[in-house]
Design a protein around this motif. Structure first.
Motif, PDB file in Angstrom:
ATOM      1  N   ARG A 704       1.033  -1.165  -0.093  1.00 31.08           N
ATOM      2  CA  ARG A 704       0.050  -0.051   0.171  1.00 31.08           C
ATOM      3  C   ARG A 704       1.016   1.297  -0.001  1.00 31.08           C
ATOM      4  N   LYS A 705       0.649   2.274  -0.780  1.00 32.19           N
ATOM      5  CA  LYS A 705       1.095   3.627  -0.598  1.00 32.19           C
ATOM      6  C   LYS A 705       0.922   4.158   0.710  1.00 32.19           C
ATOM      7  N   VAL A 706       1.750   4.986   1.316  1.00 28.05           N
ATOM      8  CA  VAL A 706       1.837   5.521   2.362  1.00 28.05           C
ATOM      9  C   VAL A 706       0.416   6.318   2.462  1.00 28.05           C
ATOM     10  N   GLY A 707      -0.544   5.932   3.599  1.00 27.09           N
ATOM     11  CA  GLY A 707      -2.019   6.553   3.635  1.00 27.09           C
ATOM     12  C   GLY A 707      -2.881   6.040   2.916  1.00 27.09           C
ATOM     13  N   GLY A 708      -2.523   5.053   1.912  1.00 29.04           N
ATOM     14  CA  GLY A 708      -3.531   4.400   1.138  1.00 29.04           C
ATOM     15  C   GLY A 708      -4.386   3.182   1.539  1.00 29.04           C
ATOM     16  N   SER A 709      -5.351   2.763   0.904  1.00 31.38           N
ATOM     17  CA  SER A 709      -6.232   1.586   1.552  1.00 31.38           C
ATOM     18  C   SER A 709      -6.427   0.776   0.392  1.00 31.38           C
ATOM     19  N   GLU A 710      -5.436   0.287  -0.273  1.00 30.63           N
ATOM     20  CA  GLU A 710      -5.719  -0.531  -1.671  1.00 30.63           C
ATOM     21  C   GLU A 710      -5.908  -2.031  -0.899  1.00 30.63           C
ATOM     22  N   THR A 711      -6.707  -2.612  -1.292  1.00 27.54           N
ATOM     23  CA  THR A 711      -7.107  -4.220  -1.197  1.00 27.54           C
ATOM     24  C   THR A 711      -5.716  -4.844  -1.613  1.00 27.54           C
ATOM     25  N   ILE A 712      -5.208  -5.863  -0.710  1.00 28.42           N
ATOM     26  CA  ILE A 712      -4.200  -6.808  -0.859  1.00 28.42           C
ATOM     27  C   ILE A 712      -4.709  -8.009  -1.032  1.00 28.42           C
ATOM     28  N   GLN A 713      -4.343  -8.725  -2.160  1.00 25.55           N
ATOM     29  CA  GLN A 713      -4.654 -10.086  -2.515  1.00 25.55           C
ATOM     30  C   GLN A 713      -3.806 -11.111  -1.979  1.00 25.55           C
ATOM     31  N   THR A 714      -4.370 -12.094  -1.620  1.00 27.05           N
ATOM     32  CA  THR A 714      -3.699 -12.960  -0.967  1.00 27.05           C
ATOM     33  C   THR A 714      -3.578 -14.427  -1.898  1.00 27.05           C
ATOM     34  N   LEU A 715      -2.435 -15.164  -1.584  1.00 32.36           N
ATOM     35  CA  LEU A 715      -2.414 -16.500  -2.179  1.00 32.36           C
ATOM     36  C   LEU A 715      -2.571 -17.406  -1.216  1.00 32.36           C
ATOM     37  N   THR A 716      -3.650 -18.514  -1.132  1.00 31.06           N
ATOM     38  CA  THR A 716      -3.715 -19.461  -0.324  1.00 31.06           C
ATOM     39  C   THR A 716      -3.180 -20.692  -0.438  1.00 31.06           C
ATOM     40  N   ALA A 717      -2.613 -21.341   0.483  1.00 36.73           N
ATOM     41  CA  ALA A 717      -1.911 -22.895   0.345  1.00 36.73           C
ATOM     42  C   ALA A 717      -3.027 -23.594   0.147  1.00 36.73           C
ATOM     43  N   THR A 718      -2.500 -24.758  -0.873  1.00 33.61           N
ATOM     44  CA  THR A 718      -3.458 -25.987  -1.136  1.00 33.61           C
ATOM     45  C   THR A 718      -3.058 -27.100  -0.427  1.00 33.61           C
ATOM     46  N   SER A 719      -1.850 -26.995   0.424  1.00 27.73           N
ATOM     47  CA  SER A 719      -1.463 -28.202   1.333  1.00 27.73           C
ATOM     48  C   SER A 719      -1.159 -27.487   2.831  1.00 27.73           C
ATOM     49  N   ASN A 720      -1.343 -28.036   3.688  1.00 22.04           N
ATOM     50  CA  ASN A 720      -1.066 -27.757   5.040  1.00 22.04           C
ATOM     51  C   ASN A 720       0.373 -27.978   5.319  1.00 22.04           C
ATOM     52  N   THR A 721       1.229 -28.541   4.482  1.00 18.56           N
ATOM     53  CA  THR A 721       2.498 -28.805   4.550  1.00 18.56           C
ATOM     54  C   THR A 721       3.376 -27.353   4.159  1.00 18.56           C
ATOM     55  N   ILE A 722       2.660 -26.509   3.509  1.00 18.34           N
ATOM     56  CA  ILE A 722       3.149 -25.476   3.007  1.00 18.34           C
ATOM     57  C   ILE A 722       2.733 -24.026   3.611  1.00 18.34           C
ATOM     58  N   LEU A 723       3.879 -23.727   4.273  1.00 19.48           N
ATOM     59  CA  LEU A 723       3.690 -22.598   5.465  1.00 19.48           C
ATOM     60  C   LEU A 723       4.200 -21.314   4.415  1.00 19.48           C
ATOM     61  N   PRO A 724       3.966 -20.194   4.819  1.00 19.21           N
ATOM     62  CA  PRO A 724       2.472 -19.963   5.776  1.00 19.21           C
ATOM     63  C   PRO A 724       1.373 -20.218   4.908  1.00 19.21           C
ATOM     64  N   SER A 726      -1.297 -18.533   4.072  1.00 20.42           N
ATOM     65  CA  SER A 726      -1.683 -17.520   2.826  1.00 20.42           C
ATOM     66  C   SER A 726      -0.558 -16.416   2.706  1.00 20.42           C
ATOM     67  N   VAL A 727      -0.235 -15.988   1.534  1.00 17.32           N
ATOM     68  CA  VAL A 727       1.050 -15.072   1.306  1.00 17.32           C
ATOM     69  C   VAL A 727       0.168 -13.633   0.581  1.00 17.32           C
ATOM     70  N   PRO A 728       0.615 -12.724   1.062  1.00 20.99           N
ATOM     71  CA  PRO A 728       0.037 -11.311   0.465  1.00 20.99           C
ATOM     72  C   PRO A 728       0.587 -11.107  -0.818  1.00 20.99           C
ATOM     73  N   VAL A 729       0.226 -10.471  -1.856  1.00 18.92           N
ATOM     74  CA  VAL A 729       0.724 -10.085  -2.961  1.00 18.92           C
ATOM     75  C   VAL A 729       0.817  -8.666  -3.060  1.00 18.92           C
ATOM     76  N   PRO A 730       2.218  -8.248  -3.373  1.00 17.38           N
ATOM     77  CA  PRO A 730       2.500  -6.727  -3.695  1.00 17.38           C
ATOM     78  C   PRO A 730       1.547  -6.094  -4.791  1.00 17.38           C
ATOM     79  N   ASN A 731       0.993  -4.813  -4.459  1.00 21.43           N
ATOM     80  CA  ASN A 731       0.224  -3.938  -5.339  1.00 21.43           C
ATOM     81  C   ASN A 731       1.106  -3.219  -6.450  1.00 21.43           C
TER      82      ASN A 731
END
Length: 812
Positions: A704-724, A726-731
């Motif tokens: 997010r830009k300073v002072g911004g409120s952009e939505t941050i998309q996340t990638l969700t793991a399909t296996s509980n052996t992969i941590l974390p 969910s992972v946020p994606v840069p805008n």
């Protein structure tokens, strides 16, 4: 006994394989391979009793696909789970390969992926395994109890867009009719044992010719198959037991034994092939035969276990008393252990008081249906000075069963020569004993143990001070090796198929005992085939100083402090590589800073070996070491995007390998960004760097830009052996670039010119103009909150950072 004529059937499949190629930057992301498999008119995985089913299972289907490129290297990948839209008549699979121009290309496929032995790509001697324990249904053999190989497609001049493959079955199918069993109970398990024959286990196959090279190579064959019905309601009488086996035959006079276990009873029948008859299990064929249990009386069902283990965690969950007392612990396999002991939190162990103490204690092993032959103790911290007894009774000195021997890894082993020992009492004779695990092996050993790995060498890594490099010689018959580093507070354990490994992420300035085990993959005897494991002691190096702001380097931004960040400068042989600011919450380096000039760039080839950053706990990094986000997170368009490009560090192996730290990657859209505009920007920066003295580069990701409120998309793991999870994606992604001019003594900067590039993170169509995205470094500072190039003189810095003209920067 009745033996019916075999029905000879060959099983084949046609496969359409489409390779979706894509442009990509520096081979960073595996292009995706989509396969459509058509079962045709032959039976495949769901073998119905009517003999006419033509369906794949609708879930849980996976392939291993191998690519052999340029006659030099092979790559094996596991497909994603197959999907179907027509009830299993056809299946779709996806898999990933590295884009390459190393022609010619050859392709092979293996089903199921469970039959593939990991890190094994010799297509002329491919190691494959057929499980000894199979899980059939009432009308079919087990889903993974199969081996199908494709006809090869070879000599392609480029990576293809489509392939057609045909599969053939490499195992025989058995259909054993159980008759006249004197029980109304359901069947729980059936074991077919054929002495002297390779029925299941690991073998080798030549994928080029689709011929089996060796059944049960190096002692990896097993003379039985175990059919576990896993709680299914399978009626005993008149049922057909489906299984698969490696091809073998029985001649007149040969025998086999069938053990049928119902809910409470065990029935055993040994069958001898009569004169003039034979029983043949041929590759690709189905063999029908029956076994009559007329006159066989069932006895009490013996314990199922040939192996059981008690670990400290199992004991601690039941017994947390601060004083000695009795406890009964039932492990997950149903084995019952009785202890008069103390749970020791300080040593993470089960504590047995010495026998001379008033608080004499013991651990009673489970009562097993078959004779115990070996007991192994993992002792914390080690086995030195420990005298332990395995006795026949709970009272002191009731009769020793075996003498303990040390195996050099901190373990003690009791080899029990006499048959008939079904339980025993473990006691400490003259010292307090701390047990972290007790393993019990029962039944006959089916083959000799493997030899011990020889010439084990271990030393602290010269570049990464909290890593240890370990190597050893290969062991005949070993499918893999377990390497352990046992320290004062924790043990690091890894399994590899190579004969060398780097153990990373260890504690600094800590002594570790290194152990190497040789193991096989066979289910029944893997635990029994652990060879001796020589050990050595190695002390890791000191923790490096993390003070990047102590340097006067021109690329460095102002420092950022706080518990949510980690920053350090990576230096190789006195030469700086790069500095980064890692944010734990986003699993991303918010910026990386480094100098770029011709001396950093050469012609070293990329190796794609992604690594955990050894100076940051692995749980705080995104584990995409082996595959990109498309495999692990269900978002196939995302690449593992470098921040310091691999191509910017090709003059030195260590510097290059540090660009593959997981802390140097972030999720980037592959098509149209990573392989497009971002790749072009990186190449543009290298072009400027080769034409000047040095370009000082800061690359970053912004959520997010300073002072911004952009939505941050996340990638969700399909296996509980992969941590974390969910992972946020840069805008946004950006670069801040600096060039300077020095005085004649090269002691002071006299002039400077900077420029920035700011990109929204989305796919860009072709025809973009990079000049359209040039901004001033001052603008990037206002959007990110970072202060760049702080080691410039203030007056020079201000003027340089207000430039937004790329040409003015490049020509400076």
């Amino acid at each position: 006994m009745e033996i019916f004529d075999m029905s000879r059937r060959f099983f084949a499949l046609a496969v359409a394989l489409a390779v979706l190629t894509a442009c990509r930057k520096e081979a960073e992301v595996l292009p995706y391979v989509r396969m459509t498999l058509h079962a045709g008119s032959e039976r495949k995985t769901a073998l119905a009793a009517d003999g006419h089913a033509v369906l794949w299972h609708t879930d849980g289907e996976y392939l291993t696909v191998l690519e052999h490129a340029g006659g030099v290297y092979s790559t094996a990948v596991t497909s994603g789970e197959g999907t179907t839209s027509d009830g299993g008549a056809t299946m779709d699979f996806s898999a990933s390969f590295r884009a390459s121009t190393d022609a010619p290309f050859d392709y092979y496929a293996l089903y199921p992926s469970a039959s593939f032995v990991s890190n094994n790509t010799d297509v002329e001697n491919l190691k494959i395994k057929l499980p000894t324990i199979q899980y059939p249904t009432e009308g079919s053999f087990g889903q993974n109890a199969d081996v199908l190989v494709s006809q090869p497609v070879t000599g392609l001049a480029s990576q293809p867009t489509s392939l057609t493959l045909a599969f053939g079955r490499k195992v025989a199918i058995g259909k054993m009719l159980i008759k006249n069993l004197a029980s109304a109970e359901n069947i729980a398990k059936i074991t077919l044992t054929v002495p002297g024959k390779v029925v299941t286990g690991s073998s080798k196959i030549n994928l080029k010719t689709a011929e089996t090279v060796e059944y049960g190579y190096s002692g990896n064959g097993v003379d039985k198959v175990v059919l576990d019905y896993d709680g299914q309601a399978i009626a005993a009488n008149g049922m057909t037991a489906f299984f698969t086996a490696w091809p073998f035959s029985l001649a007149p006079g040969d025998s086999f034994t069938v053990d049928v276990e119902t809910e409470t009873l065990l029935f055993s029948r040994t069958v001898t092939i009569p004169e003039g008859r034979s029983l043949v299990f041929s590759e690709g064929d189905a063999s029908d035969f029956s076994v009559s249990f007329t006159g066989v009386t069932g006895g009490p069902r013996a314990a199922d276990l040939d192996y059981t283990a008690l670990h400290y965690a199992d004991f601690r969950a039941v017994y947390s008393s601060g004083s000695y007392g009795y406890a009964t612990v039932t492990t997950e396999d149903g084995a019952q252990w009785q202890a008069y002991a103390l749970s020791s939190t300080a040593n993470s162990a089960i504590q047995l008081r010495n026998a001379s103490s008033n608080n004499d204690s013991y651990l009673k092993l489970p009562d097993l249906g078959t004779s115990i032959r070996l007991v192994k103790l993992t002792i914390s911290p080690d086995a030195s000075g420990k005298n332990v007894s395995l006795e026949t009774g709970a009272t002191l000195k009731t009769g020793s069963i075996a003498k303990a021997t040390r195996d050099g890894s901190g373990s003690l082993v009791f080899d029990i020569a006499d048959a008939g020992v079904h339980t025993a009492y473990l006691r400490s004779l003259d010292a307090v004993l701390y047990l972290s695990a007790v393993e019990v092996y029962a039944g006959e050993e089916t083959r000799p143990r493997l030899d011990a790995p020889g010439q084990v060498q271990a030393q602290a890594n010269a570049i990464v001070p909290n890593a240890i490099d370990v190597s050893w010689t290969a062991v005949s018959g070993a499918d893999s090796y377990v390497v352990e580093a046992q320290g004062t507070s924790a043990t690091v354990r890894t399994e590899v198929t190579e004969t060398a490994v780097q153990l990373s992420g260890l504690a600094y300035e800590t002594e570790y005992t290194i152990s190497v085990y040789a193991v096989t993959t066979d289910v029944l005897s893997a635990r029994n085939s652990i060879g001796a494991h020589p050990s050595g002691t190695v002390t890791t190096g000191a923790q490096p100083s993390v003070q990047p702001t102590a340097y006067n380097w021109l690329e460095l931004p102002a420092p950022v402090s706080g518990s949510g960040y980690f920053s350090e400068s990576l230096v190789v042989d006195g030469t700086r590589n790069y500095t980064y600011l890692y944010e734990y919450a986003t699993y991303a380096s918010l910026w990386v800073a480094y100098p770029l000039c011709s001396s950093y760039m050469a012609s070293r080839e990329r190796d794609d070996k992604w690594l955990f950053n050894p100076n940051i706990d692995e749980s705080l990094q995104v584990n995409v070491r082996k595959n990109g986000y498309g495999v692990n997170y269900g978002a196939s368009e995302y690449a593992r995007g470098h921040q310091v490009p691999n191509a910017d560090r090709t003059a030195d192996d260590t510097m290059n390998s540090q660009t593959f730290y997981l802390t140097n990657q972030t999720p980037q859209i592959q098509n149209g960004f990573n392989s497009g505009i971002w790749n072009s920007l990186e190449a543009r920066v290298r072009t400027v760097a080769t034409a000047t003295d040095t370009v000082y580069v800061v690359t970053g990701a912004c959520f997010r830009k300073v002072g911004g409120s952009e939505t941050i998309q996340t990638l969700t793991a399909t296996s509980n052996t992969i941590l974390p999870a969910s992972v946020p994606v840069p805008n946004y992604y950006w670069k801040a670039l600096l060039k300077v001019k020095w005085n004649s003594g090269h002691t002071a900067v006299t002039q400077a010119k900077a420029v920035g590039v700011w990109l929204e993170h989305h796919a860009y169509s072709s025809g973009y103009n990079l000049d359209d995205y040039s901004v001033s470094v001052s603008q990037i500072q206002s959007w990110t909150g970072f202060d760049f190039f702080v080691n410039l003189p203030d007056s020079i810095e201000a003027a340089a950072e207000n430039n937004a003209d790329w040409t003015a920067f490049a020509d400076f």
